[in-house]
Design a protein around this motif. Structure first.
Motif, PDB file in Angstrom:
ATOM      1  N   ILE A  74      -1.738 -19.859  -2.264  1.00 19.72           N
ATOM      2  CA  ILE A  74      -1.685 -18.531  -1.628  1.00 19.72           C
ATOM      3  C   ILE A  74      -2.954 -18.227  -0.820  1.00 19.72           C
ATOM      4  CG2 ILE A  74      -2.533 -17.416  -3.759  1.00 19.72           C
ATOM      5  CD1 ILE A  74      -0.136 -15.803  -1.237  1.00 19.72           C
ATOM      6  N   ARG A  75      -2.722 -17.682   0.374  1.00 19.74           N
ATOM      7  CA  ARG A  75      -3.822 -17.176   1.203  1.00 19.74           C
ATOM      8  C   ARG A  75      -3.496 -15.714   1.513  1.00 19.74           C
ATOM      9  NH1 ARG A  75      -3.170 -22.381   3.510  1.00 19.74           N
ATOM     10  NH2 ARG A  75      -5.134 -23.437   3.967  1.00 19.74           N
ATOM     11  N   VAL A  76      -4.480 -14.851   1.322  1.00 21.84           N
ATOM     12  CA  VAL A  76      -4.239 -13.416   1.477  1.00 21.84           C
ATOM     13  C   VAL A  76      -5.111 -12.866   2.602  1.00 21.84           C
ATOM     14  CG1 VAL A  76      -4.296 -11.167   0.319  1.00 21.84           C
ATOM     15  CG2 VAL A  76      -3.832 -13.256  -1.015  1.00 21.84           C
ATOM     16  N   LEU A  77      -4.488 -12.146   3.497  1.00 25.05           N
ATOM     17  CA  LEU A  77      -5.236 -11.412   4.520  1.00 25.05           C
ATOM     18  C   LEU A  77      -4.936  -9.926   4.341  1.00 25.05           C
ATOM     19  CD1 LEU A  77      -6.908 -11.008   7.099  1.00 25.05           C
ATOM     20  CD2 LEU A  77      -4.801 -11.324   8.409  1.00 25.05           C
ATOM     21  N   VAL A  78      -5.976  -9.138   4.121  1.00 19.85           N
ATOM     22  CA  VAL A  78      -5.796  -7.693   4.006  1.00 19.85           C
ATOM     23  C   VAL A  78      -6.072  -7.045   5.359  1.00 19.85           C
ATOM     24  CG1 VAL A  78      -6.580  -5.580   2.895  1.00 19.85           C
ATOM     25  CG2 VAL A  78      -6.353  -7.684   1.560  1.00 19.85           C
ATOM     26  N   VAL A  79      -5.096  -6.283   5.807  1.00 20.26           N
ATOM     27  CA  VAL A  79      -5.194  -5.553   7.085  1.00 20.26           C
ATOM     28  C   VAL A  79      -5.326  -4.052   6.812  1.00 20.26           C
ATOM     29  CG1 VAL A  79      -3.956  -5.004   9.229  1.00 20.26           C
ATOM     30  CG2 VAL A  79      -3.892  -7.342   8.309  1.00 20.26           C
ATOM     31  N   GLY A  80      -4.650  -3.580   5.790  1.00 14.13           N
ATOM     32  CA  GLY A  80      -4.650  -2.142   5.462  1.00 14.13           C
ATOM     33  C   GLY A  80      -6.067  -1.658   5.185  1.00 14.13           C
ATOM     34  N   ASN A  81      -6.411  -0.514   5.718  1.00 13.61           N
ATOM     35  CA  ASN A  81      -7.787  -0.002   5.630  1.00 13.61           C
ATOM     36  C   ASN A  81      -8.063   0.821   4.387  1.00 13.61           C
ATOM     37  OD1 ASN A  81      -9.193  -0.952   7.914  1.00 13.61           O
ATOM     38  ND2 ASN A  81      -7.897   0.343   9.226  1.00 13.61           N
ATOM     39  N   PRO A  82      -9.327   0.861   3.958  1.00 16.97           N
ATOM     40  CA  PRO A  82     -10.468   0.084   4.455  1.00 16.97           C
ATOM     41  C   PRO A  82     -10.364  -1.371   3.995  1.00 16.97           C
ATOM     42  CG  PRO A  82     -11.144   1.512   2.652  1.00 16.97           C
ATOM     43  CD  PRO A  82      -9.689   1.785   2.859  1.00 16.97           C
ATOM     44  N   ALA A  83     -10.166  -2.267   4.956  1.00 16.66           N
ATOM     45  CA  ALA A  83      -9.653  -3.607   4.663  1.00 16.66           C
ATOM     46  C   ALA A  83     -10.572  -4.411   3.741  1.00 16.66           C
ATOM     47  CB  ALA A  83      -9.418  -4.348   5.982  1.00 16.66           C
ATOM     48  N   LEU A  88      -1.332  -8.244   3.741  1.00 15.41           N
ATOM     49  CA  LEU A  88      -1.292  -6.935   3.093  1.00 15.41           C
ATOM     50  C   LEU A  88      -1.606  -5.861   4.137  1.00 15.41           C
ATOM     51  CD1 LEU A  88      -2.978  -7.687  -0.355  1.00 15.41           C
ATOM     52  CD2 LEU A  88      -0.698  -8.244   0.456  1.00 15.41           C
ATOM     53  N   VAL A  89      -0.540  -5.390   4.738  1.00 17.75           N
ATOM     54  CA  VAL A  89      -0.639  -4.428   5.845  1.00 17.75           C
ATOM     55  C   VAL A  89      -0.318  -3.014   5.350  1.00 17.75           C
ATOM     56  CG1 VAL A  89       0.290  -3.818   8.114  1.00 17.75           C
ATOM     57  CG2 VAL A  89       0.055  -6.236   7.482  1.00 17.75           C
ATOM     58  N   GLY A  90       0.556  -2.911   4.387  1.00 16.91           N
ATOM     59  CA  GLY A  90       1.084  -1.623   3.943  1.00 16.91           C
ATOM     60  C   GLY A  90       0.003  -0.708   3.389  1.00 16.91           C
ATOM     61  N   ALA A  91      -0.297   0.331   4.091  1.00 15.78           N
ATOM     62  CA  ALA A  91      -1.292   1.328   3.706  1.00 15.78           C
ATOM     63  C   ALA A  91      -1.253   2.410   4.772  1.00 15.78           C
ATOM     64  CB  ALA A  91      -2.691   0.721   3.655  1.00 15.78           C
ATOM     65  N   MET A  92      -1.834   3.536   4.426  1.00 15.41           N
ATOM     66  CA  MET A  92      -1.823   4.642   5.385  1.00 15.41           C
ATOM     67  C   MET A  92      -2.873   4.395   6.481  1.00 15.41           C
ATOM     68  SD  MET A  92      -3.083   8.448   4.580  1.00 15.41           S
ATOM     69  CE  MET A  92      -2.196   8.646   3.047  1.00 15.41           C
ATOM     70  N   PRO A  93      -2.530   4.607   7.756  1.00 12.73           N
ATOM     71  CA  PRO A  93      -3.574   4.530   8.782  1.00 12.73           C
ATOM     72  C   PRO A  93      -4.362   5.832   8.848  1.00 12.73           C
ATOM     73  CG  PRO A  93      -1.355   4.571   9.789  1.00 12.73           C
ATOM     74  CD  PRO A  93      -1.187   4.839   8.329  1.00 12.73           C
ATOM     75  N   LEU A 147       9.701  -9.135   2.861  1.00 12.90           N
ATOM     76  CA  LEU A 147       9.234  -7.832   3.349  1.00 12.90           C
ATOM     77  C   LEU A 147       9.111  -6.877   2.168  1.00 12.90           C
ATOM     78  CD1 LEU A 147      11.593  -7.405   6.481  1.00 12.90           C
ATOM     79  CD2 LEU A 147       9.617  -8.906   6.167  1.00 12.90           C
ATOM     80  N   LEU A 148       7.886  -6.422   1.941  1.00 10.30           N
ATOM     81  CA  LEU A 148       7.654  -5.457   0.854  1.00 10.30           C
ATOM     82  C   LEU A 148       7.458  -4.072   1.449  1.00 10.30           C
ATOM     83  CD1 LEU A 148       7.105  -4.963  -2.222  1.00 10.30           C
ATOM     84  CD2 LEU A 148       4.677  -5.229  -1.685  1.00 10.30           C
ATOM     85  N   GLU A 149       8.185  -3.126   0.927  1.00  7.11           N
ATOM     86  CA  GLU A 149       8.052  -1.733   1.377  1.00  7.11           C
ATOM     87  C   GLU A 149       8.163  -0.804   0.175  1.00  7.11           C
ATOM     88  OE1 GLU A 149       7.256   0.507   3.318  1.00  7.11           O
ATOM     89  OE2 GLU A 149       6.941  -0.441   5.239  1.00  7.11           O
ATOM     90  N   ILE A 150       7.774   0.442   0.382  1.00  7.07           N
ATOM     91  CA  ILE A 150       8.021   1.457  -0.632  1.00  7.07           C
ATOM     92  C   ILE A 150       9.515   1.813  -0.541  1.00  7.07           C
ATOM     93  CG2 ILE A 150       5.678   2.355  -0.729  1.00  7.07           C
ATOM     94  CD1 ILE A 150       6.520   4.560   1.261  1.00  7.07           C
ATOM     95  N   PRO A 151      10.089   2.341  -1.640  1.00  6.21           N
ATOM     96  CA  PRO A 151      11.540   2.557  -1.651  1.00  6.21           C
ATOM     97  C   PRO A 151      12.051   3.352  -0.444  1.00  6.21           C
ATOM     98  CG  PRO A 151      10.627   2.901  -3.838  1.00  6.21           C
ATOM     99  CD  PRO A 151       9.457   2.653  -2.941  1.00  6.21           C
ATOM    100  N   GLN A 152      11.313   4.392  -0.042  1.00  6.27           N
ATOM    101  CA  GLN A 152      11.778   5.236   1.071  1.00  6.27           C
ATOM    102  C   GLN A 152      11.867   4.477   2.393  1.00  6.27           C
ATOM    103  OE1 GLN A 152       9.388   5.704  -1.315  1.00  6.27           O
ATOM    104  NE2 GLN A 152       8.146   7.397  -0.560  1.00  6.27           N
ATOM    105  N   GLY A 172       6.357  -0.613   8.979  1.00  2.17           N
ATOM    106  CA  GLY A 172       5.365   0.155   9.731  1.00  2.17           C
ATOM    107  C   GLY A 172       5.177  -0.387  11.135  1.00  2.17           C
ATOM    108  N   GLN A 173       4.239   0.239  11.841  1.00  2.00           N
ATOM    109  CA  GLN A 173       4.087  -0.167  13.247  1.00  2.00           C
ATOM    110  C   GLN A 173       3.466  -1.552  13.402  1.00  2.00           C
ATOM    111  OE1 GLN A 173       1.660   2.078  15.857  1.00  2.00           O
ATOM    112  NE2 GLN A 173       0.055   2.384  14.338  1.00  2.00           N
ATOM    113  N   ILE A 174       2.507  -1.909  12.557  1.00  2.00           N
ATOM    114  CA  ILE A 174       1.977  -3.278  12.652  1.00  2.00           C
ATOM    115  C   ILE A 174       3.061  -4.273  12.237  1.00  2.00           C
ATOM    116  CG2 ILE A 174       0.257  -4.922  11.782  1.00  2.00           C
ATOM    117  CD1 ILE A 174      -1.682  -2.576  11.471  1.00  2.00           C
ATOM    118  N   GLY A 175       3.780  -3.924  11.178  1.00  2.00           N
ATOM    119  CA  GLY A 175       4.863  -4.810  10.725  1.00  2.00           C
ATOM    120  C   GLY A 175       5.823  -5.139  11.861  1.00  2.00           C
ATOM    121  N   TYR A 176       6.145  -4.120  12.644  1.00  2.00           N
ATOM    122  CA  TYR A 176       7.113  -4.336  13.730  1.00  2.00           C
ATOM    123  C   TYR A 176       6.546  -5.258  14.809  1.00  2.00           C
ATOM    124  CZ  TYR A 176      11.064  -3.284  16.716  1.00  2.00           C
ATOM    125  OH  TYR A 176      12.200  -3.397  17.475  1.00  2.00           O
TER     126      TYR A 176
END
Ligand code: NAD
Ligand code: LMR
Length: 325
Positions: A125-134, A87-92, A41-46, A15-19
Motif C-alpha cells: 500500500i502507498r498512501v497519498l493524503v490530499v485532504g487538508n491540512p494534508a 485520501l481526498v475526502g475532507a472538507m475544503p 470509491l469511498l464516500e460518506i453515506p449521503q 467531490g470536485q477533486i474526485g471528479y
C-alpha cells in the motif's frame, strides 16, 4: 489482460477533486498506460448516490484499463486489498480560512481510515493524503497504521511544486521543462517554502536569475497563497490542478523521478524532527521516496524552512491535544 489490476482507493470520490481524478486514473495516467486498475470509491453515506453517478460515467468511457469499480461507505471495504490509496475526502476551506483551520473538522476522518488501511490494505500500500491540512492528516492516518511502514504515508505538495515551476517559467519566459531541481519545503500551507536556491534553469541557479525582491515578495507568497487566490477567483478550491498533482505524485512514486517535492516522514534530514510529514526535495527510486541529501541551506532558506516546520509541530501538538493521535 494478463496483469492483475492494481486496486486504487479514492476517498471523497463524489467531490470536485474526485471528479477530476477518477477519469485520469481509469485512463492509465496514474500508474502507466499498460497497468489495469480497479477503482474503489469511498464516500460518506449521503454522497454514495453521487459517487454511483460518477461510476456510471466511468462505465460510459469504456476505459480499456478499468477492470472494475466498487462504491462503498465502509473504509474496511474500500481499503481491502488496496495498493494505492488517495485520501481526498475532507472538507475544503472557504475564503478567509487557513488550511490549519480545518484540523478539527477533518482530522477525525483520518484515524479510522488509517486503521482500516492498517487492517485491510495490501502489503505494498502507498498512501497519498490530499485532504487538508494534508501533512498533519497524513500523520494522523500513519499513527493509526502501526503495521504499515511509516514511509508509505505521504502528503501532497506536488501542487505547490507545479505552481512554483509555472510561476518561475512565466517570470523567466522559459518552458517549464527547462526548470530542474525545484523544491517545496515544509507544510502545504502559507508557511511553505518554495526554494529557488537549488532550482536550476538552463544549468544556472534560479535565484541568481531573478532579483531578490521578486523572489522574496512576489514568488514565495504567490506560490504559498495560490490556493487562497484560486478560492477567491473560482469560489471553490482548486480541483483539476490538485487532481493533476496527485497523478504526478503517485506516478513518480511508482515509476521513478530524479527530483521533485513530496511531503514524507522526516528521518531527521535538514533539521526536520523525525516523524513529521514535511515536504522535501525527493527522488523516487525502486518505488521509494528518498530525500535528496547534501544541499547547503543558507540563512534565508533556514529561517523559512524552520518556520514551516514549527507550524507542523504546532499542528501535531494540536491533534495530540484533540486526542487524534
Ligand atoms: P469536496 O467538498 O468537493 O469533496 C470532498 C468529498 O469528500 C465530498 O464528496 C464528501 O462527501 C467526501 N467526504 C467527506 N468526509 C468523508 C469521509 N469520511 N470519507 C469519504 N469521503 C468523505 O472537496 P474537494 O474540493 O474535492 O477537496 C477535498 C480536500 O482536498 C479538501 O480538504 C481540500 O482542501 C483538499 N485539497 C488539497 C490540496 C493539496 O494540494 N493538498 C489541493 C486541493 C484541495
Ligand atoms: C490548494 O492549495 O489549492 C488547496 O490546498 C486548497 C486550499 O485550501 O488552498
Amino acid at each position: 489482460m494478463a496483469q492483475t489490476p492494481v486496486k486504487v482507493t479514492v476517498t471523497g470520490a463524489a467531490g470536485q477533486i474526485g471528479y477530476a481524478l477518477l477519469f485520469r486514473i481509469a485512463s492509465g495516467q496514474l500508474l502507466g498506460a499498460d497497468v489495469p486498475v480497479k477503482l474503489s470509491l469511498l464516500e460518506i453515506p449521503q454522497a454514495v448516490k453521487a459517487a454511483e453517478g460518477t461510476a456510471m460515467e466511468l462505465d460510459d468511457c469504456a476505459f480499456p484499463l478499468l477492470s472494475g469499480i466498487e462504491i462503498t461507505d465502509d473504509p474496511n471495504v474500500a481499503f481491502n486489498g488496496a495498493n494505492v490509496a488517495l485520501l481526498v475526502g475532507a472538507m475544503p476551506r472557504k475564503a478567509g480560512m487557513e488550511r490549519g483551520d480545518l484540523l478539527e473538522a477533518n482530522g477525525g476522518i483520518f484515524g479510522p481510515q488509517g486503521k482500516a488501511i492498517n487492517d485491510h490494505a495490501a502489503d505494498d500500500i502507498r498512501v497519498l493524503v490530499v485532504g487538508n491540512p494534508a501533512n498533519t492528516n497524513a500523520l494522523i492516518a500513519q499513527q493509526h497504521a502501526p503495521d504499515v511502514p511509516a514511509e508509505r504515508f505521504t502528503a501532497m505538495t506536488r501542487l505547490d511544486h507545479n505552481r512554483a515551476l509555472s510561476q518561475l517559467a512565466a517570470k523567466l519566459q522559459v518552458p517549464v521543462t527547462e526548470i530542474k531541481k525545484m523544491t517545496i519545503w515544509g507544510n502545504h500551507s502559507a508557511t511553505q517554502y518554495p526554494d529557488l536556491f537549488h532550482a536550476e534553469v538552463g544549468g544556472k541557479i534560479a535565484a541568481e536569475l531573478v532579483d531578490e525582491g521578486w523572489l522574496r515578495d512576489t514568488f514565495i507568497p504567490t506560490v504559498a497563497k495560490r490556493g487562497a487566490a484560486i478560492i477567491e477567483a473560482r469560489g471553490a478550491s482548486s480541483a483539476a490542478s490538485a487532481a493533476n498533482a496527485a497523478i504526478d505524485h503517485v506516478y513518480d512514486w511508482v515509476n521513478g523521478a530524479e527530483w521533485t517535492s513530496a511531503a514524507i516522514p522526516s528521518d531527521g534530514s535538514y533539521g526536520v524532527p523525525e516523524g513529521l510529514i514535511s515536504s522535501f526535495p525527493v527522488a523516487s527510486r525502486n518505488g521509494k521516496w528518498e530525500i535528496i541529501q547534501g544541499l547547503e541551506i543558507d540563512a534565508f532558506s533556514r529561517e523559512r524552512i524552520d518556520a514551516s516546520v514549527r507550524e507542523l509541530e504546532e499542528e501535531r501538538d494540536a491533534v495530540r491535544q484533540l486526542g487524534l493521535i
